[in-house]
Write an enzyme that holds these catalytic residues in place. Sequence first.
Site, short mmCIF file in Angstrom:
data_model
loop_
_atom_site.label_atom_id
_atom_site.label_comp_id
_atom_site.label_asym_id
_atom_site.label_seq_id
_atom_site.Cartn_x
_atom_site.Cartn_y
_atom_site.Cartn_z
N GLN A 1 1.17 31.62 -23.66
CA GLN A 1 1.81 32.34 -22.55
C GLN A 1 0.82 32.57 -21.41
O GLN A 1 -0.30 33.04 -21.65
CB GLN A 1 2.40 33.67 -23.05
CG GLN A 1 3.22 34.42 -22.02
CD GLN A 1 4.48 33.66 -21.57
OE1 GLN A 1 5.11 32.97 -22.36
NE2 GLN A 1 4.82 33.77 -20.30
N LYS B 1 11.88 34.53 -25.69
CA LYS B 1 11.76 33.22 -26.34
C LYS B 1 12.06 33.36 -27.84
O LYS B 1 12.77 32.53 -28.41
CB LYS B 1 10.36 32.64 -26.11
CG LYS B 1 10.19 32.10 -24.69
CD LYS B 1 8.75 31.79 -24.33
CE LYS B 1 8.65 31.48 -22.84
NZ LYS B 1 7.27 31.43 -22.33
N ASP C 1 5.58 23.17 -23.47
CA ASP C 1 5.59 23.65 -22.08
C ASP C 1 5.43 22.48 -21.11
O ASP C 1 5.71 22.63 -19.91
CB ASP C 1 4.41 24.61 -21.86
CG ASP C 1 4.81 26.07 -21.83
OD1 ASP C 1 5.98 26.36 -21.47
OD2 ASP C 1 3.96 26.91 -22.15
N1 GUN Z 1 4.29 32.09 -17.60
C1 GUN Z 1 5.26 31.99 -16.67
N2 GUN Z 1 6.04 30.92 -16.91
C2 GUN Z 1 5.55 30.33 -18.03
C3 GUN Z 1 5.93 29.19 -18.77
O1 GUN Z 1 6.88 28.46 -18.46
N3 GUN Z 1 5.18 28.93 -19.88
C4 GUN Z 1 4.11 29.68 -20.23
N4 GUN Z 1 3.41 29.31 -21.31
N5 GUN Z 1 3.73 30.76 -19.56
C5 GUN Z 1 4.46 31.07 -18.46
#
Ligand code: GUN
Length: 294
Positions: free
Chosen positions: A96, A52, A119
């Site tokens: 996350q 990211k 998200d």
């Molecule tokens: N863990 C797995 N996929 C995601 C996601 O799209 N966002 C977040 N914050 N954690 C994740």
Amino acid sequence: MQIISGKDTANSIKAEIAAEVEQLRSDRGRAPHLAAILVGNDPASETYVANKEKSCAEVGFLSSVYRLPENVTEDDLIKTIDFINHDDEIDGLIVQLPLPKHINVDKVVGTINPLKDVDGFHPVNIGKMVLGQDSYIPATPMGILLLLERAKIETLGKHCVVVGRSNIVGTPASILLSRNTNNANCTVTLCHSKTKNLKEICRQADILIVAIGQCEMITEDYIKEGAVVVDVGIHRVKDETKKSGFSLKGDVKHDDKVLKKVSAITPVPGGVGPMTIIGLLINTLKSFKKEFYQ
Ligand code: GUN
């Protein structure tokens, strides 16, 4: 047979975002800024967050990672979220997942300012999405929709079968694809681990979206001739022939039988994976532009 490259699609969308950011930066006096909170040292989460950060840099966004120890208290995690909620120079915030077991995920996600919840996991955003109101759409389903759109896959009136009902992928994907909007308007069947006759239902799919988290579970006999298959799965499998010692597999078995049967398929890796970050970048840009819903 068409291989739908998420990598290429993500790269072209990144170039479009970068051009827009370049324009906007002088107007606003700063770049869009995404913050990620990473709790503990889960290797997969470390990789996701690093990707990211890399993608943010590629499109000219700022990014910050707030690292908290595995044993952080729920209160201290919420304090960090609150601090970011009140920072006017941060547009988007993600926590996350997964979080350590002692932390209540729903409570934590509920403290994120919905206007920074890029998200799209906050109940306000989920609720608005379900109602068809403007909101932040969760990144992976948004990536899937964009991938189908850019690959010119017709969705109107098609039978879309979604395998997997997670809050992050299957459930929102099923809602978005059934919507009366461009690039949706499917008839959707949502299947899960308790579905009877899974194979028969999958074989009715014009568009089959698999997000069940079972390595290579979907084989040729689950697929209708000419179907479009979107494979959301990603699994590390030991592979002595690879320098890294492992290879990446999906929820679908990408063998010759499958490839001969489908009209289009997303590969693993390089399919849905690179597109999920695109959803996050688009939401962060939306927040930066103050295109907030009311
Ligand atoms: N863990 C797995 N996929 C995601 C996601 O799209 N966002 C977040 N914050 N954690 C994740």
